[in-house]
Structures are given as C-alpha cells and as structure tokens.
Design a protein around this motif. Structure first.
Motif, PDB file in Angstrom:
ATOM      1  N   ALA A 100      30.318  33.675  50.762  1.00  0.00           N
ATOM      2  CA  ALA A 100      31.474  32.873  50.940  1.00  0.00           C
ATOM      3  C   ALA A 100      32.213  33.470  52.349  1.00  0.00           C
ATOM      4  O   ALA A 100      32.093  34.143  52.784  1.00  0.00           O
ATOM      5  CB  ALA A 100      32.507  33.097  49.850  1.00  0.00           C
TER       6      ALA A 100
ATOM      7  N   ILE B 192      35.510  33.589  54.933  1.00  0.00           N
ATOM      8  CA  ILE B 192      36.539  34.428  55.007  1.00  0.00           C
ATOM      9  C   ILE B 192      37.654  33.406  54.432  1.00  0.00           C
ATOM     10  O   ILE B 192      38.279  33.872  53.438  1.00  0.00           O
ATOM     11  CB  ILE B 192      37.152  34.937  56.376  1.00  0.00           C
TER      12      ILE B 192
ATOM     13  N   ASP C 238      37.260  30.844  52.481  1.00  0.00           N
ATOM     14  CA  ASP C 238      37.086  30.856  51.011  1.00  0.00           C
ATOM     15  C   ASP C 238      37.457  31.977  50.349  1.00  0.00           C
ATOM     16  O   ASP C 238      37.962  31.828  49.149  1.00  0.00           O
ATOM     17  CB  ASP C 238      35.363  30.544  50.727  1.00  0.00           C
ATOM     18  N   GLU C 239      37.333  33.196  50.510  1.00  0.00           N
ATOM     19  CA  GLU C 239      37.732  34.286  50.083  1.00  0.00           C
ATOM     20  C   GLU C 239      39.080  34.480  49.990  1.00  0.00           C
ATOM     21  O   GLU C 239      39.605  34.766  48.946  1.00  0.00           O
ATOM     22  CB  GLU C 239      37.190  35.537  50.598  1.00  0.00           C
TER      23      GLU C 239
ATOM     24  N   MET D  35      40.405  32.072  47.221  1.00  0.00           N
ATOM     25  CA  MET D  35      39.964  32.590  46.055  1.00  0.00           C
ATOM     26  C   MET D  35      41.178  33.577  45.557  1.00  0.00           C
ATOM     27  O   MET D  35      41.434  33.777  44.377  1.00  0.00           O
ATOM     28  CB  MET D  35      38.851  33.185  45.799  1.00  0.00           C
ATOM     29  N   ASP D  36      41.481  34.500  46.622  1.00  0.00           N
ATOM     30  CA  ASP D  36      42.449  35.428  46.576  1.00  0.00           C
ATOM     31  C   ASP D  36      43.975  34.804  46.059  1.00  0.00           C
ATOM     32  O   ASP D  36      44.691  35.304  45.314  1.00  0.00           O
ATOM     33  CB  ASP D  36      42.642  36.465  47.596  1.00  0.00           C
TER      34      ASP D  36
END
Length: 105
Positions: free
Chosen positions: A2, A4, A6-7, A10-11
C-alpha cells in the motif's frame, strides 16, 4: 504494498471507527462533555503510556493493564500540557473503551 496515502486513509478510517465505538461506550454525560479532539488527545496519551511504561514489551499473549495507572498518567499529562484537569474516573471509561475496541479489532 500500500502507498503512504492508502495507509493514511486506512489509519483515518480506523480512527473514525474507534471514535464511534468509544462514543457508544461512554456514559451519556461524557458523550457531550468531551469533543472528538479531546478524546483523540486522550487516545494519543494512552498509547504514549503503553509505549513509555514498557507494558507492551512482553511476549505474553495476555497483557495486564492497570486502567487506574493509565488514567492517572493521562490526567497528569493533561495538567502538564495545559489541557486542564481531567477526572480520572471519566478517563478510565475512555481507557476501558479503547481496550474493548482493541480486543474486538
């Protein structure tokens, strides 16, 4: 793998789910008393306690967390950082809700 971005998304989504879960768990008067910003600050301080206390430095499957110590730490940090005085009993509700969320995740 993924990206950054995308991360980060998600976070953010995980944080939204946790906030909604915690708000459902809190007593009614606390739901109105604390803003999302204040609750997020508390969650950050809870994590800081876990990291700085070494409570997570174990290989045991089950970790014994003293919610009163966590709440006391958050209250102490609130005063040190100019966030105002917090009620340790109310902070304990947030700590417990956070633990419940982490266990169900």
């Amino acid at each position: 793998m993924a990206s950054i971005d995308d991360e980060l998304l998600m976070d953010e989504e995980e944080t939204r789910r946790e906030m909604a879960f915690i708000r459902k768990q809190l007593p009614q008067d606390m739901k109105e008393k604390y803003s999302d910003k204040q609750l997020l600050w508390m969650l950050d301080e809870i994590v800081e306690y876990y990291v700085s206390s070494g409570v997570l430095d174990t290989n045991d499957e089950e970790i014994d967390i003293d919610m009163e110590k966590v709440a006391a730490y958050v209250c102490e940090q609130s005063l040190k950082q100019g966030q105002g005085e917090l009620d340790p009993q109310e902070v304990s509700f947030v700590v417990e809700a956070d633990l419940d969320f982490q266990e169900q995740a």
